[in-house]
Design an enzyme around this catalytic site. Structure first.
Site, PDB file in Angstrom:
ATOM      1  N   SER A  31       0.836  -1.203   0.000  1.00  9.08           N
ATOM      2  CA  SER A  31       0.000   0.000   0.000  1.00  9.08           C
ATOM      3  C   SER A  31       0.866   1.246   0.000  1.00  9.08           C
ATOM      4  CB  SER A  31      -0.859  -0.027   1.252  1.00  9.08           C
ATOM      5  OG  SER A  31      -1.494   1.208   1.444  1.00  9.08           O
TER       6      SER A  31
ATOM      7  N   LYS B 150       2.118  -3.754   6.606  1.00  9.43           N
ATOM      8  CA  LYS B 150       2.537  -3.817   5.190  1.00  9.43           C
ATOM      9  C   LYS B 150       4.056  -3.642   5.092  1.00  9.43           C
ATOM     10  CE  LYS B 150      -1.440  -4.576   3.308  1.00  9.43           C
ATOM     11  NZ  LYS B 150      -1.725  -5.928   2.830  1.00  9.43           N
TER      12      LYS B 150
ATOM     13  N   TYR C 235      -1.779  -0.751  10.711  1.00  7.51           N
ATOM     14  CA  TYR C 235      -2.031  -1.407   9.420  1.00  7.51           C
ATOM     15  C   TYR C 235      -0.848  -1.156   8.471  1.00  7.51           C
ATOM     16  CZ  TYR C 235      -3.731  -1.801   4.611  1.00  7.51           C
ATOM     17  OH  TYR C 235      -3.841  -2.108   3.272  1.00  7.51           O
TER      18      TYR C 235
HETATM   19  P1  NAD Z   1     -10.915  -7.277   1.044  1.00  3.38           P
HETATM   20  O1  NAD Z   1     -11.132  -7.289   2.514  1.00  3.38           O
HETATM   21  O2  NAD Z   1     -12.083  -7.048   0.160  1.00  3.38           O
HETATM   22  O3  NAD Z   1     -10.206  -8.638   0.589  1.00  3.38           O
HETATM   23  C1  NAD Z   1      -9.378  -9.373   1.443  1.00  3.38           C
HETATM   24  C2  NAD Z   1      -9.882 -10.806   1.414  1.00  3.38           C
HETATM   25  O4  NAD Z   1      -9.040 -11.597   2.247  1.00  3.38           O
HETATM   26  C3  NAD Z   1     -11.300 -10.958   1.966  1.00  3.38           C
HETATM   27  O5  NAD Z   1     -12.080 -11.686   1.026  1.00  3.38           O
HETATM   28  C4  NAD Z   1     -11.134 -11.719   3.273  1.00  3.38           C
HETATM   29  O6  NAD Z   1     -12.227 -12.582   3.517  1.00  3.38           O
HETATM   30  C5  NAD Z   1      -9.846 -12.476   3.020  1.00  3.38           C
HETATM   31  N1  NAD Z   1      -9.055 -12.793   4.212  1.00  3.38           N
HETATM   32  C6  NAD Z   1      -8.677 -11.975   5.223  1.00  3.38           C
HETATM   33  N2  NAD Z   1      -7.896 -12.634   6.086  1.00  3.38           N
HETATM   34  C7  NAD Z   1      -7.771 -13.906   5.611  1.00  3.38           C
HETATM   35  C8  NAD Z   1      -7.076 -15.051   6.066  1.00  3.38           C
HETATM   36  N3  NAD Z   1      -6.357 -15.033   7.192  1.00  3.38           N
HETATM   37  N4  NAD Z   1      -7.155 -16.175   5.329  1.00  3.38           N
HETATM   38  C9  NAD Z   1      -7.891 -16.214   4.189  1.00  3.38           C
HETATM   39  N5  NAD Z   1      -8.560 -15.153   3.717  1.00  3.38           N
HETATM   40  C10 NAD Z   1      -8.498 -14.007   4.424  1.00  3.38           C
HETATM   41  O7  NAD Z   1      -9.780  -6.203   0.760  1.00  3.38           O
HETATM   42  P2  NAD Z   1      -9.243  -5.627  -0.621  1.00  3.38           P
HETATM   43  O8  NAD Z   1      -9.631  -4.196  -0.664  1.00  3.38           O
HETATM   44  O9  NAD Z   1      -9.585  -6.510  -1.737  1.00  3.38           O
HETATM   45  O10 NAD Z   1      -7.680  -5.657  -0.329  1.00  3.38           O
HETATM   46  C11 NAD Z   1      -6.881  -6.744  -0.718  1.00  3.38           C
HETATM   47  C12 NAD Z   1      -5.466  -6.491  -0.238  1.00  3.38           C
HETATM   48  O11 NAD Z   1      -4.986  -5.259  -0.749  1.00  3.38           O
HETATM   49  C13 NAD Z   1      -5.323  -6.395   1.283  1.00  3.38           C
HETATM   50  O12 NAD Z   1      -4.123  -7.004   1.668  1.00  3.38           O
HETATM   51  C14 NAD Z   1      -5.256  -4.898   1.528  1.00  3.38           C
HETATM   52  O13 NAD Z   1      -4.539  -4.593   2.710  1.00  3.38           O
HETATM   53  C15 NAD Z   1      -4.510  -4.442   0.285  1.00  3.38           C
HETATM   54  N6  NAD Z   1      -4.782  -3.045  -0.042  1.00  3.38           N
HETATM   55  C16 NAD Z   1      -6.059  -2.641  -0.227  1.00  3.38           C
HETATM   56  C17 NAD Z   1      -6.330  -1.311  -0.529  1.00  3.38           C
HETATM   57  C18 NAD Z   1      -7.741  -0.835  -0.715  1.00  3.38           C
HETATM   58  O14 NAD Z   1      -7.957   0.360  -0.721  1.00  3.38           O
HETATM   59  N7  NAD Z   1      -8.728  -1.675  -0.919  1.00  3.38           N
HETATM   60  C19 NAD Z   1      -5.270  -0.398  -0.641  1.00  3.38           C
HETATM   61  C20 NAD Z   1      -3.968  -0.846  -0.443  1.00  3.38           C
HETATM   62  C21 NAD Z   1      -3.728  -2.190  -0.162  1.00  3.38           C
HETATM   63  C1  UD1 Z   2      -7.249   5.090   3.339  1.00  5.94           C
HETATM   64  C2  UD1 Z   2      -6.321   4.603   4.406  1.00  5.94           C
HETATM   65  C3  UD1 Z   2      -5.047   4.097   3.740  1.00  5.94           C
HETATM   66  C4  UD1 Z   2      -5.393   3.006   2.734  1.00  5.94           C
HETATM   67  C5  UD1 Z   2      -6.374   3.583   1.719  1.00  5.94           C
HETATM   68  C6  UD1 Z   2      -6.800   2.549   0.733  1.00  5.94           C
HETATM   69  C7  UD1 Z   2      -6.895   5.996   6.350  1.00  5.94           C
HETATM   70  C8  UD1 Z   2      -6.419   7.062   7.285  1.00  5.94           C
HETATM   71  N1  UD1 Z   2      -6.042   5.684   5.350  1.00  5.94           N
HETATM   72  O1  UD1 Z   2      -6.588   6.122   2.657  1.00  5.94           O
HETATM   73  O2  UD1 Z   2      -4.175   3.573   4.706  1.00  5.94           O
HETATM   74  O3  UD1 Z   2      -4.232   2.570   2.065  1.00  5.94           O
HETATM   75  O4  UD1 Z   2      -7.522   4.067   2.423  1.00  5.94           O
HETATM   76  O5  UD1 Z   2      -7.777   3.019  -0.115  1.00  5.94           O
HETATM   77  O6  UD1 Z   2      -7.969   5.433   6.521  1.00  5.94           O
HETATM   78  N2  UD1 Z   2     -12.933  11.248   2.940  1.00  5.94           N
HETATM   79  C9  UD1 Z   2     -13.983  12.079   3.282  1.00  5.94           C
HETATM   80  N3  UD1 Z   2     -15.121  11.523   3.797  1.00  5.94           N
HETATM   81  C10 UD1 Z   2     -15.275  10.182   3.982  1.00  5.94           C
HETATM   82  C11 UD1 Z   2     -14.204   9.328   3.620  1.00  5.94           C
HETATM   83  C12 UD1 Z   2     -13.047   9.905   3.116  1.00  5.94           C
HETATM   84  O7  UD1 Z   2     -13.877  13.288   3.130  1.00  5.94           O
HETATM   85  O8  UD1 Z   2     -16.330   9.748   4.479  1.00  5.94           O
HETATM   86  C13 UD1 Z   2     -11.708  11.836   2.355  1.00  5.94           C
HETATM   87  C14 UD1 Z   2     -10.450  11.578   3.150  1.00  5.94           C
HETATM   88  O9  UD1 Z   2     -10.261  12.546   4.132  1.00  5.94           O
HETATM   89  C15 UD1 Z   2      -9.397  11.608   2.042  1.00  5.94           C
HETATM   90  C16 UD1 Z   2     -10.144  11.053   0.829  1.00  5.94           C
HETATM   91  O10 UD1 Z   2     -11.519  11.227   1.101  1.00  5.94           O
HETATM   92  O11 UD1 Z   2      -9.012  12.911   1.760  1.00  5.94           O
HETATM   93  C17 UD1 Z   2      -9.882   9.585   0.583  1.00  5.94           C
HETATM   94  O12 UD1 Z   2     -10.142   8.858   1.773  1.00  5.94           O
HETATM   95  P1  UD1 Z   2     -10.134   7.271   1.818  1.00  5.94           P
HETATM   96  O13 UD1 Z   2     -10.970   6.737   0.718  1.00  5.94           O
HETATM   97  O14 UD1 Z   2     -10.466   6.861   3.209  1.00  5.94           O
HETATM   98  O15 UD1 Z   2      -8.630   6.904   1.463  1.00  5.94           O
HETATM   99  P2  UD1 Z   2      -7.255   7.386   2.168  1.00  5.94           P
HETATM  100  O16 UD1 Z   2      -7.508   8.247   3.316  1.00  5.94           O
HETATM  101  O17 UD1 Z   2      -6.384   7.915   1.107  1.00  5.94           O
END
Ligand code: NAD
Ligand code: UD1
Length: 339
Positions: free
Chosen positions: A126, A154, A150
């Site tokens: 991330s 990572k 969190y």
């Molecule tokens: P998500 O929660 O939708 O998907 C994660 C999946 O992993 C889920 O289906 C959950 O059931 C499964 N899971 C969790 N723990 C498990 C375990 N111990 N064994 C087996 N399955 C397990 O999340 P996502 O948004 O698809 O994110 C996927 C990955 O990307 C995560 O590692 C997250 O930290 C990373 N990531 C996500 C974002 C984001 O904004 N969505 C941003 C940066 C990084």
């Molecule tokens: C968040 C996580 C970041 C993660 C990322 C993945 C936090 C502090 N950080 O980032 O670790 O990697 O999601 O997508 O949670 N906002 C509003 N109102 C809302 C929600 C968000 O104004 O109800 C604003 C936030 O202040 C920010 C922007 O929207 O400026 C994006 O927010 P969000 O979608 O939560 O993502 P990040 O904060 O970038």
């Protein structure tokens, strides 16, 4: 013979979109997910879209024995490791849960990969690993300094994977640092289905548009940005999913260890997202400006040059497409995957 790739957490938001793109690219996909935050229905829909059956195991990645059985049964040739906990706020309240869960999952996976001689790993990292003091634009060699548990998980998993690669000749890995994944597949059949109140901006806006929430609270209107609201690098989840295919293709051909940003290289403010979503949905998004959210920074986005040069990948979709696809998913599935 196509390589069989294990997607841990493949029933989640990014995993299901990646499963779809990988199948389309000719990979055979196996999913292991404990369904703590994912849905079997997402994979049923990927099967519908591709006409291909996905081998699914409801299993916890921390359970090394169950994981090893899957490796043996399916002859796994590579892994994309999505499984983990991802809620920043929860990680601040329950740091031990996050460290235990995310580190155990990665350690158990690496141990099984070593035992089975599997040497190709793509890891979901991330942008949250970067030092906010180096914002707004992050290159991969920017200093790292997460600001919440969190983010530290990572950071630590990246370190563990790099050390394992250094120690084991046969192991190679790409650490993909995602910026802000949003949107849904253009079919509207799969998308983001957060449980409870969404923490992130786009799912919250979608729920306001569909009438599940009254208004959006904008977290801070006094940032030093053109309209005073926070700026982020939103990336369409299907672009992100294609980024995984590009990373896997590259890693199989060029074993290495490296970290790569997956973002668009452009930032958008909260109010720009609100306006784009209103245009895409034809619905008003009422909002109120509230105080800043603790831990947030004003603005950051990716330098996406490395992904383009190394993987030949770049994001194709703009903000209006991200909003249109998020809206299609939300309006076709107002309650998410729950029918
Ligand atoms: P998500 O929660 O939708 O998907 C994660 C999946 O992993 C889920 O289906 C959950 O059931 C499964 N899971 C969790 N723990 C498990 C375990 N111990 N064994 C087996 N399955 C397990 O999340 P996502 O948004 O698809 O994110 C996927 C990955 O990307 C995560 O590692 C997250 O930290 C990373 N990531 C996500 C974002 C984001 O904004 N969505 C941003 C940066 C990084
Ligand atoms: C968040 C996580 C970041 C993660 C990322 C993945 C936090 C502090 N950080 O980032 O670790 O990697 O999601 O997508 O949670 N906002 C509003 N109102 C809302 C929600 C968000 O104004 O109800 C604003 C936030 O202040 C920010 C922007 O929207 O400026 C994006 O927010 P969000 O979608 O939560 O993502 P990040 O904060 O970038």
């Amino acid at each position: 013979m196509p390589k069989t790739i294990l997607l841990t957490g493949g029933a989640g938001y990014i995993g299901s979109h990646t499963a779809l793109e990988m199948i389309r690219a000719g990979y055979e996909v196996v999913v292991a997910d404990n369904l703590s935050n994912g849905s079997r229905e997402s994979l049923n829909r990927v099967e519908r879209l591709t006409g291909v059956r996905i081998r699914f195991y409801q299993a916890d990645v921390r359970d090394a024995r169950a994981l090893e059985d899957i490796f043996i049964e399916c002859d796994i040739g590579g892994v994309v490791h999505f499984a983990g906990l991802k809620a920043v706020g929860e990680s601040v309240e329950k740091p031990l849960l996050y460290y235990r869960h995310n580190l155990d999952a990665t350690l158990s996976l690496l141990e099984v990969m070593a035992r089975r001689g599997v040497g190709t790993l793509i890891f979901s990292s991330s942008a949250t690993v970067y030092d906010p003091a180096c914002a707004p634009v992050y290159t991969e060699d920017a200093p790292l300094k997460p600001v919440n548990p969190y983010g530290w998980t990572k950071f630590m998993c990246e370190r563990i994977i790099k050390d394992a690669c250094a120690a084991e000749k046969g192991l190679s890995a790409l650490l993909l640092r995602y910026f802000n994944p949003v949107g849904a597949h253009e079919s509207g059949l799969i998308g983001e289905d957060p449980r409870g109140v969404p923490n992130n901006l786009m799912p919250y806006i979608s729920q306001v548009a569909v009438g599940r929430r009254e208004y959006l609270t904008v977290h801070g209107g006094d940032y030093p940005t053109p309209d005073g609201t926070g700026i982020r690098d939103y990336i369409h989840v299907s672009d992100l999913a294609r980024g995984h295919v590009a990373a896997l293709d590259f890693l199989l051909a060029n074993p290495c260890v490296d970290e790569i940003n997956l973002g668009t290289g452009r930032g958008c403010s909260v109010l720009e997202v609100v306006k784009a979503f209103e245009r895409a949905s034809g619905r008003p998004i009422p909002y109120r400006i509230g105080p800043r959210r603790s831990g947030d920074i004003a603005a950051f986005w990716a330098d996406a040059t490395k992904a383009r040069k190394k993987l030949g990948w770049e994001a194709r979709h703009d903000l209006s497409e991200m909003c249109a696809d998020a809206w299609r998913w939300q309006s076709m599935n107002p309650g998410g995957y729950e029918l």
